[in-house]
Design a protein around this motif. Sequence first.
Motif, mmCIF file in Angstrom:
data_model
loop_
_atom_site.group_PDB
_atom_site.id
_atom_site.type_symbol
_atom_site.label_atom_id
_atom_site.label_comp_id
_atom_site.label_asym_id
_atom_site.label_seq_id
_atom_site.Cartn_x
_atom_site.Cartn_y
_atom_site.Cartn_z
ATOM 1 N N LYS A 151 71.034 23.446 -73.174
ATOM 2 C CA LYS A 151 71.095 22.057 -73.639
ATOM 3 C C LYS A 151 70.020 21.739 -74.677
ATOM 4 O O LYS A 151 70.113 20.738 -75.376
ATOM 5 C CB LYS A 151 70.954 21.102 -72.453
ATOM 6 C CG LYS A 151 72.123 21.154 -71.477
ATOM 7 C CD LYS A 151 71.981 20.118 -70.387
ATOM 8 C CE LYS A 151 73.172 20.132 -69.447
ATOM 9 N NZ LYS A 151 73.049 19.109 -68.370
ATOM 10 N N LYS A 152 69.018 22.579 -74.760
ATOM 11 C CA LYS A 152 67.925 22.360 -75.715
ATOM 12 C C LYS A 152 67.833 23.564 -76.640
ATOM 13 O O LYS A 152 67.461 24.652 -76.216
ATOM 14 C CB LYS A 152 66.597 22.161 -74.979
ATOM 15 C CG LYS A 152 65.419 21.923 -75.906
ATOM 16 C CD LYS A 152 64.115 21.760 -75.121
ATOM 17 C CE LYS A 152 62.941 21.534 -76.047
ATOM 18 N NZ LYS A 152 61.654 21.439 -75.305
ATOM 19 N N HIS A 153 68.172 23.365 -77.928
ATOM 20 C CA HIS A 153 68.240 24.485 -78.871
ATOM 21 C C HIS A 153 67.084 24.517 -79.863
ATOM 22 O O HIS A 153 66.934 25.491 -80.587
ATOM 23 C CB HIS A 153 69.565 24.420 -79.648
ATOM 24 C CG HIS A 153 70.771 24.420 -78.780
ATOM 25 N ND1 HIS A 153 71.592 23.325 -78.628
ATOM 26 C CD2 HIS A 153 71.288 25.375 -77.970
ATOM 27 C CE1 HIS A 153 72.564 23.609 -77.789
ATOM 28 N NE2 HIS A 153 72.406 24.832 -77.371
ATOM 29 N N THR A 154 66.298 23.452 -79.918
ATOM 30 C CA THR A 154 65.214 23.359 -80.902
ATOM 31 C C THR A 154 63.886 23.073 -80.205
ATOM 32 O O THR A 154 63.831 22.244 -79.292
ATOM 33 C CB THR A 154 65.505 22.249 -81.932
ATOM 34 O OG1 THR A 154 66.737 22.547 -82.613
ATOM 35 C CG2 THR A 154 64.390 22.135 -82.961
ATOM 36 N N THR A 155 62.834 23.762 -80.630
ATOM 37 C CA THR A 155 61.526 23.572 -80.020
ATOM 38 C C THR A 155 60.958 22.200 -80.388
ATOM 39 O O THR A 155 61.315 21.620 -81.412
ATOM 40 C CB THR A 155 60.541 24.659 -80.483
ATOM 41 O OG1 THR A 155 60.485 24.682 -81.914
ATOM 42 C CG2 THR A 155 60.981 26.033 -79.994
ATOM 43 N N ASP A 156 60.071 21.691 -79.538
ATOM 44 C CA ASP A 156 59.512 20.354 -79.738
ATOM 45 C C ASP A 156 58.736 20.231 -81.045
ATOM 46 O O ASP A 156 58.661 19.147 -81.637
ATOM 47 C CB ASP A 156 58.596 19.978 -78.564
ATOM 48 C CG ASP A 156 59.375 19.806 -77.264
ATOM 49 O OD1 ASP A 156 60.580 19.488 -77.341
ATOM 50 O OD2 ASP A 156 58.785 19.995 -76.183
ATOM 51 N N ASP A 157 58.143 21.336 -81.498
ATOM 52 C CA ASP A 157 57.373 21.291 -82.745
ATOM 53 C C ASP A 157 58.262 21.454 -83.980
ATOM 54 O O ASP A 157 57.763 21.534 -85.109
ATOM 55 C CB ASP A 157 56.277 22.367 -82.741
ATOM 56 C CG ASP A 157 56.838 23.785 -82.598
ATOM 57 O OD1 ASP A 157 58.079 23.952 -82.599
ATOM 58 O OD2 ASP A 157 56.037 24.720 -82.471
ATOM 59 N N MET A 158 59.592 21.512 -83.750
ATOM 60 C CA MET A 158 60.571 21.648 -84.837
ATOM 61 C C MET A 158 60.367 22.917 -85.668
ATOM 62 O O MET A 158 60.686 22.964 -86.854
ATOM 63 C CB MET A 158 60.536 20.423 -85.766
ATOM 64 C CG MET A 158 60.900 19.119 -85.083
ATOM 65 S SD MET A 158 62.547 19.148 -84.341
ATOM 66 C CE MET A 158 63.596 19.286 -85.784
#
Length: 206
Positions: A151-158
């Motif tokens: 469900k989460k494909h991108t890290t928080d730091d983009m």
Amino acid sequence: AKVNGRNKEVETAECEKLYRGEKEEIKKKKKKKKEKGNEVKGGNYMLDQSYYQKTDEIIEHYGRKAASLIPIMQDIQAEYRYLPGELLTYVAKEIGVKEAKAYSVATFYENFSFEPKGKYVIKVCDGTACHVRKSMPVKEALMKELGLSNKKHTTDDMLFTVETVSCLGACGLAPTLTVNDEVHPKMTPEKAIELLNELRGESVWV
């Protein structure tokens, strides 16, 4: 000879099964993306004015005509690493295309994304050749290292986005992945982690 023939039959059957699975997965992805497009279309978001100024420049470059829709969308996504729904609505109005048509085009092509992506977009191939040569352990290693999930494909730091694609057109180099469309062949989980560390090092100096 009979044993080899039997093995070949089993391998062929397995490949056919995987191919059917790939087609079903593509259908599911398109349906999910279309639903996401409808969410964006119906949302109420605000973008900085600079986004619209840049979009105006792109529109002027290609001309205010319906035929310019796809190249305009491509340039917007190249600029922001995704296609903001607000800009798609704006482009449709500016070039005289129905909003529904613009969204239909955007959801049809897999390359367009309504969600922001990281600086490095990693696409792991799960086509038949790559799957048989264990591409999924490569993806799993990337996801675990980056703290990502289905469900989460991108890290928080983009910095990173990890995706699965049905084919990268490099079956002879399987298993493969790309980083911003640069092909990395014959990957293993260990090589994937090394690649992440290299990219992290590059980002420090950019």
